[in-house]
Write a protein that holds these residues in place. Structure first.
Motif, PDB file in Angstrom:
ATOM      1  N   SER A 173      -3.001   9.818  -2.952  1.00 28.97           N
ATOM      2  CA  SER A 173      -1.872   9.443  -3.807  1.00 28.97           C
ATOM      3  C   SER A 173      -1.140   8.208  -3.307  1.00 28.97           C
ATOM      4  CB  SER A 173      -0.887  10.608  -3.924  1.00 28.97           C
ATOM      5  OG  SER A 173      -0.277  10.887  -2.664  1.00 28.97           O
ATOM      6  N   LEU A 174      -1.421   7.787  -2.065  1.00 30.83           N
ATOM      7  CA  LEU A 174      -0.701   6.658  -1.467  1.00 30.83           C
ATOM      8  C   LEU A 174      -1.606   5.483  -1.109  1.00 30.83           C
ATOM      9  CD1 LEU A 174       1.662   8.531   1.041  1.00 30.83           C
ATOM     10  CD2 LEU A 174       2.282   7.595  -1.188  1.00 30.83           C
ATOM     11  N   ARG A 175      -2.910   5.670  -1.196  1.00 30.59           N
ATOM     12  CA  ARG A 175      -3.839   4.669  -0.665  1.00 30.59           C
ATOM     13  C   ARG A 175      -3.596   3.268  -1.236  1.00 30.59           C
ATOM     14  NH1 ARG A 175      -9.699   6.723  -0.846  1.00 30.59           N
ATOM     15  NH2 ARG A 175      -8.755   8.141   0.669  1.00 30.59           N
ATOM     16  N   GLU A 176      -3.324   3.185  -2.523  1.00 32.65           N
ATOM     17  CA  GLU A 176      -3.102   1.877  -3.132  1.00 32.65           C
ATOM     18  C   GLU A 176      -1.817   1.236  -2.632  1.00 32.65           C
ATOM     19  OE1 GLU A 176      -5.068   0.049  -5.141  1.00 32.65           O
ATOM     20  OE2 GLU A 176      -6.584   1.571  -4.676  1.00 32.65           O
ATOM     21  N   GLU A 177      -0.848   2.059  -2.253  1.00 33.68           N
ATOM     22  CA  GLU A 177       0.429   1.536  -1.754  1.00 33.68           C
ATOM     23  C   GLU A 177       0.386   1.193  -0.272  1.00 33.68           C
ATOM     24  OE1 GLU A 177       3.971   3.692  -2.918  1.00 33.68           O
ATOM     25  OE2 GLU A 177       2.773   4.858  -4.334  1.00 33.68           O
ATOM     26  N   MET A 178      -0.558   1.789   0.463  1.00 32.53           N
ATOM     27  CA  MET A 178      -0.579   1.633   1.908  1.00 32.53           C
ATOM     28  C   MET A 178      -1.638   0.654   2.400  1.00 32.53           C
ATOM     29  SD  MET A 178       1.860   3.683   2.516  1.00 32.53           S
ATOM     30  CE  MET A 178       1.855   3.539   4.288  1.00 32.53           C
ATOM     31  N   THR A 179      -2.596   0.286   1.561  1.00 32.73           N
ATOM     32  CA  THR A 179      -3.699  -0.564   2.012  1.00 32.73           C
ATOM     33  C   THR A 179      -3.985  -1.676   1.007  1.00 32.73           C
ATOM     34  OG1 THR A 179      -5.424   0.788   0.966  1.00 32.73           O
ATOM     35  CG2 THR A 179      -4.776   1.396   3.207  1.00 32.73           C
ATOM     36  N   PHE A 180      -4.775  -2.649   1.444  1.00 32.55           N
ATOM     37  CA  PHE A 180      -5.299  -3.685   0.553  1.00 32.55           C
ATOM     38  C   PHE A 180      -6.719  -4.012   0.980  1.00 32.55           C
ATOM     39  CE2 PHE A 180      -3.973  -6.155   4.141  1.00 32.55           C
ATOM     40  CZ  PHE A 180      -4.627  -7.376   4.101  1.00 32.55           C
ATOM     41  N   ALA A 181      -7.445  -4.695   0.137  1.00 38.76           N
ATOM     42  CA  ALA A 181      -8.844  -5.001   0.435  1.00 38.76           C
ATOM     43  C   ALA A 181      -8.937  -6.102   1.486  1.00 38.76           C
ATOM     44  CB  ALA A 181      -9.572  -5.429  -0.834  1.00 38.76           C
ATOM     45  N   SER A 182      -9.690  -5.840   2.534  1.00 36.11           N
ATOM     46  CA  SER A 182      -9.879  -6.834   3.590  1.00 36.11           C
ATOM     47  C   SER A 182     -10.532  -8.087   3.035  1.00 36.11           C
ATOM     48  CB  SER A 182     -10.760  -6.257   4.701  1.00 36.11           C
ATOM     49  OG  SER A 182     -11.287  -7.283   5.512  1.00 36.11           O
ATOM     50  N   PRO A 183      -9.989  -9.273   3.346  1.00 36.05           N
ATOM     51  CA  PRO A 183     -10.645 -10.517   2.917  1.00 36.05           C
ATOM     52  C   PRO A 183     -11.964 -10.762   3.639  1.00 36.05           C
ATOM     53  CG  PRO A 183      -8.743 -10.998   4.302  1.00 36.05           C
ATOM     54  CD  PRO A 183      -8.702  -9.521   4.036  1.00 36.05           C
ATOM     55  N   THR A 184     -12.222  -9.999   4.707  1.00 32.24           N
ATOM     56  CA  THR A 184     -13.466 -10.150   5.463  1.00 32.24           C
ATOM     57  C   THR A 184     -14.550  -9.210   4.961  1.00 32.24           C
ATOM     58  OG1 THR A 184     -12.243 -10.806   7.448  1.00 32.24           O
ATOM     59  CG2 THR A 184     -14.506 -10.049   7.768  1.00 32.24           C
ATOM     60  N   THR A 185     -14.197  -7.937   4.754  1.00 34.53           N
ATOM     61  CA  THR A 185     -15.210  -6.924   4.437  1.00 34.53           C
ATOM     62  C   THR A 185     -15.021  -6.284   3.067  1.00 34.53           C
ATOM     63  OG1 THR A 185     -13.948  -5.083   5.386  1.00 34.53           O
ATOM     64  CG2 THR A 185     -15.348  -6.367   6.884  1.00 34.53           C
ATOM     65  N   GLY A 186     -13.829  -6.389   2.484  1.00 32.54           N
ATOM     66  CA  GLY A 186     -13.540  -5.701   1.241  1.00 32.54           C
ATOM     67  C   GLY A 186     -13.105  -4.265   1.437  1.00 32.54           C
ATOM     68  N   GLU A 187     -13.191  -3.762   2.689  1.00 33.78           N
ATOM     69  CA  GLU A 187     -12.756  -2.402   2.996  1.00 33.78           C
ATOM     70  C   GLU A 187     -11.225  -2.331   2.970  1.00 33.78           C
ATOM     71  OE1 GLU A 187     -14.504   0.257   3.557  1.00 33.78           O
ATOM     72  OE2 GLU A 187     -16.527  -0.392   4.101  1.00 33.78           O
ATOM     73  N   PRO A 188     -10.658  -1.131   2.740  1.00 39.72           N
ATOM     74  CA  PRO A 188      -9.198  -1.004   2.776  1.00 39.72           C
ATOM     75  C   PRO A 188      -8.656  -1.157   4.194  1.00 39.72           C
ATOM     76  CG  PRO A 188     -10.222   1.150   2.489  1.00 39.72           C
ATOM     77  CD  PRO A 188     -11.318   0.143   2.369  1.00 39.72           C
ATOM     78  N   VAL A 189      -7.668  -2.017   4.360  1.00 40.31           N
ATOM     79  CA  VAL A 189      -7.007  -2.213   5.649  1.00 40.31           C
ATOM     80  C   VAL A 189      -5.504  -2.066   5.445  1.00 40.31           C
ATOM     81  CG1 VAL A 189      -8.795  -3.673   6.672  1.00 40.31           C
ATOM     82  CG2 VAL A 189      -7.000  -4.722   5.292  1.00 40.31           C
ATOM     83  N   GLY A 190      -4.776  -1.852   6.529  1.00 37.83           N
ATOM     84  CA  GLY A 190      -3.355  -1.603   6.451  1.00 37.83           C
ATOM     85  C   GLY A 190      -2.588  -2.737   5.786  1.00 37.83           C
ATOM     86  N   LEU A 191      -1.691  -2.384   4.878  1.00 33.87           N
ATOM     87  CA  LEU A 191      -0.986  -3.394   4.095  1.00 33.87           C
ATOM     88  C   LEU A 191      -0.010  -4.217   4.934  1.00 33.87           C
ATOM     89  CD1 LEU A 191      -0.776  -4.466   1.203  1.00 33.87           C
ATOM     90  CD2 LEU A 191       1.055  -2.806   0.788  1.00 33.87           C
ATOM     91  N   SER A 192       0.395  -3.706   6.087  1.00 32.69           N
ATOM     92  CA  SER A 192       1.296  -4.497   6.930  1.00 32.69           C
ATOM     93  C   SER A 192       0.592  -5.699   7.543  1.00 32.69           C
ATOM     94  CB  SER A 192       1.915  -3.625   8.025  1.00 32.69           C
ATOM     95  OG  SER A 192       0.927  -2.957   8.774  1.00 32.69           O
ATOM     96  N   PHE A 193      -0.737  -5.783   7.414  1.00 30.14           N
ATOM     97  CA  PHE A 193      -1.476  -6.964   7.864  1.00 30.14           C
ATOM     98  C   PHE A 193      -1.573  -8.037   6.778  1.00 30.14           C
ATOM     99  CE2 PHE A 193      -3.390  -3.622  10.614  1.00 30.14           C
ATOM    100  CZ  PHE A 193      -3.109  -4.182  11.847  1.00 30.14           C
ATOM    101  N   LEU A 194      -1.048  -7.757   5.615  1.00 26.05           N
ATOM    102  CA  LEU A 194      -1.128  -8.716   4.512  1.00 26.05           C
ATOM    103  C   LEU A 194      -0.323  -9.978   4.837  1.00 26.05           C
ATOM    104  CD1 LEU A 194      -1.989  -9.187   1.483  1.00 26.05           C
ATOM    105  CD2 LEU A 194       0.269  -8.263   0.870  1.00 26.05           C
ATOM    106  N   ILE A 195      -0.911 -11.143   4.571  1.00 30.34           N
ATOM    107  CA  ILE A 195      -0.181 -12.406   4.671  1.00 30.34           C
ATOM    108  C   ILE A 195       0.372 -12.707   3.273  1.00 30.34           C
ATOM    109  CG2 ILE A 195      -0.342 -14.873   5.163  1.00 30.34           C
ATOM    110  CD1 ILE A 195      -2.685 -14.250   7.012  1.00 30.34           C
ATOM    111  N   PRO A 196       1.670 -12.530   3.054  1.00 28.84           N
ATOM    112  CA  PRO A 196       2.212 -12.676   1.696  1.00 28.84           C
ATOM    113  C   PRO A 196       2.103 -14.112   1.197  1.00 28.84           C
ATOM    114  CG  PRO A 196       3.757 -11.549   3.167  1.00 28.84           C
ATOM    115  CD  PRO A 196       2.702 -12.153   4.023  1.00 28.84           C
TER     116      PRO A 196
END
Length: 229
Positions: free
Chosen positions: A54-77
């Motif tokens: 229920s939270l995965r979309e809010e907590m992660t984003f697709a890695s620009p390297t692999t496409g796998e879900p990674v922690g959203l706090s690593f996002l470069i806005p």
């Protein structure tokens, strides 16, 4: 590795024991010690939120390297929407502990994401530093590394100026540079989350106020918490 689970975080701490002392005694396992285990469990619960359907979309984003879900706090806005999305993710982590965990992993993740987003700044000194920063940000993002930091040198007095603590016999100082990197000697005060992190980031504070001689205490690197010594 995509975004970690809480159990993967705990397993990592067990598999890479670090030297921690409390009340004069060596801690054998930070995941089981009464003074540390609840902190470990609190961080693990944050990582588990990344895998809550229920939270995965809010907590992660697709890695620009692999496409796998990674922690959203690593996002470069890059947009206002990116900032809002990351803020909402960090708010969820803050509410999970009612704000009592002041050094949850997103704190350091956001710092290094900001630096990676401005990596060109680091190239002003030496061009390779830009790529170093981008490479390290990718490493911590793809491995969901739990970071702490050590910023402050030991104090000689309570109201010191910026150079009062920069003595070679105490302050962490670069003593030489080799092809493999720099050699340092001295001490830094370890920040919160230190015993239950994966790596320690070392970087300077207020270095723009230091003279040329004091620049020997101005450097940045990261070291695994289980490094011998």
């Amino acid at each position: 590795m995509p975004a970690r689970t809480g159990q993967e975080y705990i397993t990592g701490l067990k598999e890479r024991p670090r030297e921690v002392w409390l009340n004069g005694e060596r801690v054998k396992d930070v995941t089981e010690h009464p003074g540390l285990r609840n902190g470990v469990r609190s961080v693990a619960a944050l990582y588990d939120m990344q895998h809550d359907p229920s939270l995965r979309e809010e907590m992660t984003f697709a890695s620009p390297t692999t496409g796998e879900p990674v922690g959203l706090s690593f996002l470069i806005p890059k947009t206002i929407d990116d900032l809002v999305r990351r803020r909402e993710m960090m708010t969820r982590w803050a509410w999970a502990s009612c704000g009592m965990m002041g050094r949850s992993p997103d704190f350091m993740n956001a710092i290094f994401s900001a630096w990676a987003g401005s990596a060109g700044f680091f190239a002003q000194d030496r061009p390779e530093f830009k790529q170093n920063m981008l490479n390290y940000h990718e490493f911590i993002r793809e491995n969901d590394v739990t970071l702490t930091h050590a910023l402050v040198n030991l104090q000689r007095r309570r109201h010191q100026g910026p150079t009062d603590i920069l003595h070679d016999d105490v302050a962490l100082t670069a003593v030489k540079e080799t092809d493999a990197g720099i050699v340092v000697r001295g001490s830094r005060t370890l920040a919160t989350l230190g015993p239950i992190s994966d790596e320690i980031a070392i970087y300077p504070v207020a270095s723009h106020r230091l003279d040329e001689e004091a620049k020997r205490q101005t450097f940045s690197f990261s070291i695994p918490c289980d490094t011998p010594g």
